[in-house]
Design a protein around this motif. Structure first.
Motif, mmCIF file in Angstrom:
data_model
loop_
_atom_site.group_PDB
_atom_site.id
_atom_site.type_symbol
_atom_site.label_atom_id
_atom_site.label_comp_id
_atom_site.label_asym_id
_atom_site.label_seq_id
_atom_site.Cartn_x
_atom_site.Cartn_y
_atom_site.Cartn_z
ATOM 1 N N MET A 97 -4.553 45.176 0.722
ATOM 2 C CA MET A 97 -4.791 44.699 2.078
ATOM 3 C C MET A 97 -6.164 45.132 2.563
ATOM 4 N N GLY A 103 -11.072 52.025 0.461
ATOM 5 C CA GLY A 103 -9.986 51.060 0.300
ATOM 6 C C GLY A 103 -10.457 49.835 -0.471
ATOM 7 N N VAL A 106 -14.737 53.875 6.232
ATOM 8 C CA VAL A 106 -14.297 53.414 7.559
ATOM 9 C C VAL A 106 -13.839 54.627 8.377
HETATM 10 C C1 LIG Z 1 -18.600 46.553 8.548
HETATM 11 C C2 LIG Z 1 -17.188 46.488 9.035
HETATM 12 N N1 LIG Z 1 -16.588 45.288 9.168
HETATM 13 C C3 LIG Z 1 -15.312 45.220 9.609
HETATM 14 C C4 LIG Z 1 -14.623 46.343 9.920
HETATM 15 C C5 LIG Z 1 -13.214 46.253 10.481
HETATM 16 N N2 LIG Z 1 -12.233 46.875 9.607
HETATM 17 C C6 LIG Z 1 -11.764 48.108 9.816
HETATM 18 S S1 LIG Z 1 -10.686 48.605 8.669
HETATM 19 C C7 LIG Z 1 -10.793 47.147 7.860
HETATM 20 C C8 LIG Z 1 -9.979 46.918 6.624
HETATM 21 C C9 LIG Z 1 -10.283 47.937 5.609
HETATM 22 O O1 LIG Z 1 -9.509 47.701 4.481
HETATM 23 P P1 LIG Z 1 -9.363 48.828 3.400
HETATM 24 O O2 LIG Z 1 -10.667 49.443 3.141
HETATM 25 O O3 LIG Z 1 -8.659 48.256 2.242
HETATM 26 O O4 LIG Z 1 -8.491 49.928 4.105
HETATM 27 P P2 LIG Z 1 -6.938 49.873 4.504
HETATM 28 O O5 LIG Z 1 -6.921 49.668 5.989
HETATM 29 O O6 LIG Z 1 -6.289 48.762 3.757
HETATM 30 O O7 LIG Z 1 -6.407 51.185 4.139
HETATM 31 C C10 LIG Z 1 -11.683 46.283 8.494
HETATM 32 C C11 LIG Z 1 -11.990 44.913 8.073
HETATM 33 C C12 LIG Z 1 -15.288 47.569 9.784
HETATM 34 N N3 LIG Z 1 -14.706 48.725 10.102
HETATM 35 N N4 LIG Z 1 -16.554 47.621 9.322
#
Ligand SMILES: Cc1ncc(C[n+]2csc(CCOP(=O)(O)OP(=O)(O)O)c2C)c(N)n1
Length: 633
Positions: free
Chosen positions: A177, A145, A72
């Motif tokens: 989370m 994550g 991400v």
């Molecule tokens: C394909 C996609 N769907 C939805 C999202 C929106 N999104 C961004 S961060 C996130 C949560 C990520 O969770 P995690 O990997 O556990 O990282 P954390 O924020 O808990 O550190 C989501 C759903 C995205 N970035 N990419």
């Protein structure tokens, strides 16, 4: 102000500090993050959770030679701070400023651009394979994550790596989370691992025992391996990662730098695929974010003491209107069910979830699965609604085509965040959906000009027997308590404003508001126009458009989608197909990835703001007048 942080301008500076100093540095980084993000907005809770993890990564590995890939990428702020970008944080997510995600063009320490989830392990596998083909010697680390691990792509990559036995480290940052609490069987499995910390110690002991056995025959080794395996199975309810071919290490406390860096150093020495399971707390060090990590996942500027946003919002967001309308519809039709891919509050589905928990399905960050799951629900006799951001629907393109539209199944896609979204930038803009959806047979596509139309379009979709997509932007709107000028009827546009036969303007969705202002301003220059709100991108109101275009001097379309394959190009095709040889001037997004920044600034830079469009239209009519004068003379 910051004793150690002020001296950190590169990873080399970090490596000069001892563990005690790094502990103080971690507090300073948290304070810096809270203060900085409270002013600029951005992703806060995830970054507060990875402070020690990022410090350990940069003291263990040799970035940029060793390549760290962030999944991400919303949690890469600490990495940016440590790699020479601390002073740019005042410009975070602003136009021409520091991006909120890793960018290869921004730093040699960013090895892969991201924004969408679950890509890091695949990208790491690509980088590691390239390394091996080039016979280079460096480490590749993916940091992912537990939320992102729910995406199918992550498993596709684990599957590939496990079989290849490549030298890759996957760091699983487990904070329980996603944006909301993580969901699914994997999340449950990780929880079991978390509550069985005895495992790694016992595993170490068994391995130690085996390695200390002097040269023995193969049979004994096999028996010993089996013993090791059975102990593992006995202690842990399933060794998922080991079975996939990874050496599993963990779980490790992600906030104890001393232990974490020690374990990471040991991990670095292991050959082949390794998965290091690190436990962190989202929002760590800022009590408000620790209590409500979902609220502090992504924030607008806020007051540090109270957490209150600097600008309070008075209007309803399109997402909230969509969510509330869906509840109203669900009250009357028990077949209506809602699906989200880990974006419950972002898409406004929280009220639906509260009222109809059994009819709401959060499937994790799994857009592909969500789309086919929704199609399955439709095939099973339900009326599913998949609420999803435009940019993330890109992930589920084949599922929309192959699993829903091909079978003409009545799935509704509520496509939130269409158009430019602003500060998240090119990975998050919803600038392609009209183009990639318009060519899909059976799909009906709408775009509302305001909140009231959104409501009515959702009601239309709930009564329509076939797949429907409704695209609407980020942001809020006044929800006026009045009726539509004409009801929403399949393939029927609305004449929104009619003053004269000079310019015909067809404005898609919420660009109508700006177009209406434009029409009024044009009248001050004796240019009288008609404004059409198409409502339907597909099917187009062909009869009306053909009839009107024949009557007008100049035709303009406005939309917040890419010019290629967008609404305007469909109007051009329609005229062309019907032998109408008139120029259609298309105001749309250019064929390029548009960076981050304030939405209004971005629209201005691409010429999609009111002034730029007005200038062009006025100029067209002015040139016409001049050429008429020249001809008369
Ligand atoms: C394909 C996609 N769907 C939805 C999202 C929106 N999104 C961004 S961060 C996130 C949560 C990520 O969770 P995690 O990997 O556990 O990282 P954390 O924020 O808990 O550190 C989501 C759903 C995205 N970035 N990419």
């Amino acid at each position: 102000m910051y004793k150690y942080l002020s001296k950190i301008n590169s990873v080399e500076d970090l490596k000069k500090l001892n563990n005690k100093e790094i502990k103080i540095l971690s507090d300073e980084i948290r304070s810096f993050l809270i203060n900085s993000v409270s002013k600029t907005g951005g992703h806060l809770a995830s970054n507060l959770g990875v402070v020690e993890l990022t410090l350990a990564l940069h003291t263990t590995f040799e970035s940029p030679k060793d390549k760290i890939v962030w999944d991400v990428g919303h949690q890469s702020y600490v990495h940016k701070i440590l790699t020479g970008r601390k002073d740019e944080f005042t410009t975070l997510r602003q136009y021409k400023g520091l991006s909120g995600f890793p960018k290869r063009h921004e730093s040699e320490h960013d090895h892969f651009d991201t924004g969408h989830s679950s890509t890091s392990i695949s990208a790491a596998m690509g980088l590691a394979t390239a390394r091996d083909l080039k016979k280079e010697d460096h480490k590749v680390v993916a940091v992912i994550g537990d939320g992102s691990m729910t995406g199918g792509m992550a498993f596709e990559a684990l599957n590939h790596i496990g079989q290849s036995e490549k030298d890759i480290t996957v760091i699983l940052n487990d904070n329980e989370m996603s944006i909301s609490p993580n969901v699914g069987g994997l999340s449950r499995y990780l929880n079991k691992l978390r509550t069985a910390p005895i495992y790694s110690k016992v595993k170490d002991d068994v391995e130690h025992l085996i390695s200390n056995i002097p040269a023995v025959g193969k049979t004994f080794m096999k028996t010993a391996e089996k013993a090791k395996d059975s102990i593992k199975y006995f202690l842990v309810p399933g060794i998922l990662f080991e079975e996939l071919g990874f050496t599993y290490i963990g779980p490790v406390n992600g906030h104890n730098y001393d232990v974490l860096s020690e374990v990471m150093n040991r991990t670095k020495k292991i050959k082949g695929p390794v998965l290091l399971h690190v436990i962190t707390k989202k929002g760590k060090g800022y009590s408000l974010a620790e209590k409500s990590p979902d609220k502090y996942h992504g924030v607008k500027p806020f007051e540090v003491e109270t957490g209150k946003p600097m600008v309070s919002k008075s209007k309803l967001s399109y997402s909230e209107i969509a969510g509330e309308t869906l509840v109203e519809c669900a009250d009357k039709n028990d077949k209506i069910v809602a699906v989200t891919a880990a974006m419950l509050s972002g898409t406004g589905l929280n009220k639906f979830a509260a009222k109809y928990p059994d009819r709401l399905f959060d499937v994790g960050i799994a857009e592909q699965h969500a789309a086919t799951f929704a199609a399955g629900l439709a095939a099973g006799g339900f009326k599913p609604v998949f609420a999803v951001y435009s940019t993330f629907l890109q992930r589920a393109y084949d599922q929309v085509i192959h699993d829903a539209c091909l079978q003409n199944l009545p799935v509704t896609y509520l496509i939130d965040r269409s158009g430019l979204v602003g500060n998240d930038g090119e990975t998050h803009h919803g600038s392609l959906d009209v183009s990639f959806l318009s060519c899909v047979p059976n799909l009906t596509i709408l775009s509302p000009k305001d909140g009231l139309e959104l409501k009515e379009m959702i009601k239309f979709a709930m009564a329509h027997n076939g797949p429907v997509a409704i695209r609407y932007p980020r942001g809020s709107t006044e929800l006026e308590n009045k009726k539509l000028s004409t009801p929403i009827e399949l393939g029927k546009a609305e004449i929104f404003y009619e003053k004269g036969k000079d310019a015909l303007i067809l404005a898609l969705g919420t660009t109508n508001e700006m177009a209406l202002d434009m029409c009024k301003e044009l009248e001050e220059h004796n240019i009288y126009s008609t404004l059409v709100n198409p409502r339907f991108i597909k099917p187009l109101d062909k009869d009306l458009i053909i009839k009107l275009t024949k009557q007008y001097k100049k035709i303009y379309t406005i939309e917040n989608n890419s010019k290629i394959g967008g609404f305007g190009s469909q109007v051009q095709n329609l005229l062309n197909d019907n032998g109408i040889l008139k120029k259609v001037e298309v105001f749309a997004l250019p064929d390029e990835f548009i960076e981050h920044g304030d939405v209004n600034t971005l629209y201005t830079t691409v010429g999609l703001d009111k002034d730029s469009i007005l200038k062009k239209i006025k100029n067209d009519f002015y040139c016409d007048t001049l050429s008429n004068i020249a001809i008369t003379k």
